[in-house]
Design an enzyme around this catalytic site. Structure first.
Site, PDB file in Angstrom:
ATOM      1  N   GLY A 109      14.270   8.535  -1.918  1.00 39.81           N
ATOM      2  CA  GLY A 109      14.204   9.696  -2.811  1.00 39.81           C
ATOM      3  C   GLY A 109      14.707   9.338  -4.289  1.00 39.81           C
ATOM      4  CB  SER A 114      12.335   4.397   0.050  1.00 38.70           C
ATOM      5  OG  SER A 114      12.633   4.970   1.365  1.00 38.70           O
ATOM      6  CB  ALA A 116       4.904   3.559  -0.361  1.00 36.72           C
ATOM      7  CG  ASP A 158       4.912   4.624  -4.653  1.00 34.39           C
ATOM      8  OD1 ASP A 158       4.324   4.567  -5.873  1.00 34.39           O
ATOM      9  OD2 ASP A 158       5.713   5.461  -4.452  1.00 34.39           O
TER      10      ASP A 158
HETATM   11  C1  MEV Z   1       5.466   7.869  -7.699  1.00 33.67           C
HETATM   12  O1  MEV Z   1       6.081   6.567  -7.347  1.00 33.67           O
HETATM   13  C2  MEV Z   1       4.702   7.671  -8.907  1.00 33.67           C
HETATM   14  C3  MEV Z   1       3.995   8.968  -9.248  1.00 33.67           C
HETATM   15  O2  MEV Z   1       2.846   8.679 -10.264  1.00 33.67           O
HETATM   16  C4  MEV Z   1       3.282   9.758  -8.359  1.00 33.67           C
HETATM   17  C5  MEV Z   1       1.931   8.615  -7.648  1.00 33.67           C
HETATM   18  O3  MEV Z   1       1.197   7.924  -8.520  1.00 33.67           O
HETATM   19  O4  MEV Z   1       1.598   8.936  -6.535  1.00 33.67           O
HETATM   20  C6  MEV Z   1       4.925  10.045  -9.730  1.00 33.67           C
END
Ligand code: MEV
Length: 328
Positions: A109, A114, A116, A158
């Site tokens: 978090g 994490s 993914a 991710d």
């Molecule tokens: C999350 O690691 C990255 C964001 O851009 C969300 C996404 O791309 O899915 C905030």
């Protein structure tokens, strides 16, 4: 027989949030990993255990039983059981039982991917047990589907980088591209220690931008340009230029209100200690920031982040994506 898969965490160098709306982002896998070990069970149950935090659940006939760790066990492990079930279903083996053991060094978090990496390692380990192979295409697709349950509108960045590793230019609906690096370089990570939900922040940004058409157009255009320029800087391992672009990117992220007082403090501390640049990484709202510095200034920047209240450490670019193997 058992199978094991290990998948890396990620750091977004430029373009988070804007990537959800179709702009380019630059992301790298880093050398912090999630490991999944899986084996068959005869009773048809799916039992998921995690060592950090220590918790366990069992799913049988769609009923979830908490074996250890209270409600937190359900929150953390239920998404993994869905991933496991989807992977079994994909191969027509949905009635088989599995033991899944997760050992992850990736903080949960805080923007390092994490969930993914846990999904990618779990899927790859199950696919290895089923077919004896590593199937990156299938792993990425199934991990994306599971992320959609948790994050509602994920861009897919991710799962892609955890599956394929290295540094990637990522744009929705387009084939991703690996960036060939002239030299590798370490990335300074500063963690505010504040956990948040990526899905909630992505939804908040969506509502925020829906009412601000002019701002939306301006930030998207700038974010795309920053990532295009960052690509050249990464290829040339030009940390100074990349740092400048990261600073600009952080300002855009502040404009869409995903930075926080704590993140801004760590970013300022890194810059004041002489970093080439610093920005929040991932969804923001807490979580981590990153900074780049010259080799002789790295320790100073790490210490400055600590003095500003963050937990700081170095991460290396991980060239390899998920890997898996069988154990007798
Ligand atoms: C999350 O690691 C990255 C964001 O851009 C969300 C996404 O791309 O899915 C905030």
């Amino acid at each position: 027989m058992k199978s094991v898969a290990v998948a890396p965490a990620k750091v977004i160098l430029t373009g988070e949030h804007f990537v959800v709306y179709g702009t380019a982002a630059i992301v790298t896998a880093v050398g912090i990993h999630s490991k999944a070990t899986v084996s068959w069970r005869r009773d048809g149950a799916i039992v998921i255990r995690s060592s950090l935090p220590k918790c366990a659940i069992s799913i049988n006939e769609r009923q979830c039983e908490i074996l250890h760790g209270g409600q937190q066990a359900r929150t953390l492990l239920e998404p993994i059981s869905l991933v496991a079930q989807a992977t079994l279903k994909e191969s027509g083996d949905q009635h088989r039982g599995l033991n899944v053991q997760i050992e992850s060094n990736i903080p949960v978090g805080v923007g390092l991917g994490s969930s993914a990496a846990v999904a990618v390692s779990t899927i790859s380990a199950i696919v290895r047990l089923l077919s004896g192979k590593l199937d990156r295409k299938l792993t990425r697709r199934l991990a994306f589907e599971s992320e959609r349950h948790v994050h509602k509108i994920p861009s897919g960045i991710d799962q892609t980088v955890s599956t394929y590793g290295g540094v990637i230019v990522y744009q929705r609906e387009k084939p991703f591209k690996h960036v060939v690096l002239r030299r590798t370089f370490p990335i300074i990570i500063g963690d505010t220690g504040i956990r948040r939900s990526t899905g909630d922040i992505v939804s908040r940004v969506k509502a925020f931008l829906a009412e601000r058409d002019t701002l939306m157009k301006r930030v998207m255009k700038s974010a795309n340009l920053i990532s295009r320029r960052a690509l050249v800087a990464v290829q040339q391992a030009d940390r100074k230029r990349l740092g400048e672009l990261m600073n600009l990117n952080h300002e855009l992220l502040r404009q869409i209100e995903v930075s926080t007082k704590e993140l801004d403090q760590l970013v300022s501390a890194a810059r004041e200690a002489g970093a080439f640049g610093a920005k929040l990484t991932g969804a923001g709202g807490g979580g981590c920031m990153i900074a780049l510095a010259s080799p002789d200034n790295t320790t100073r920047v790490l210490e400055a982040i600590r003095e500003a209240g963050g937990n700081s450490y170095l991460a290396n670019i991980e060239r390899r994506g998920v890997k898996s193997w069988l154990l007798d």
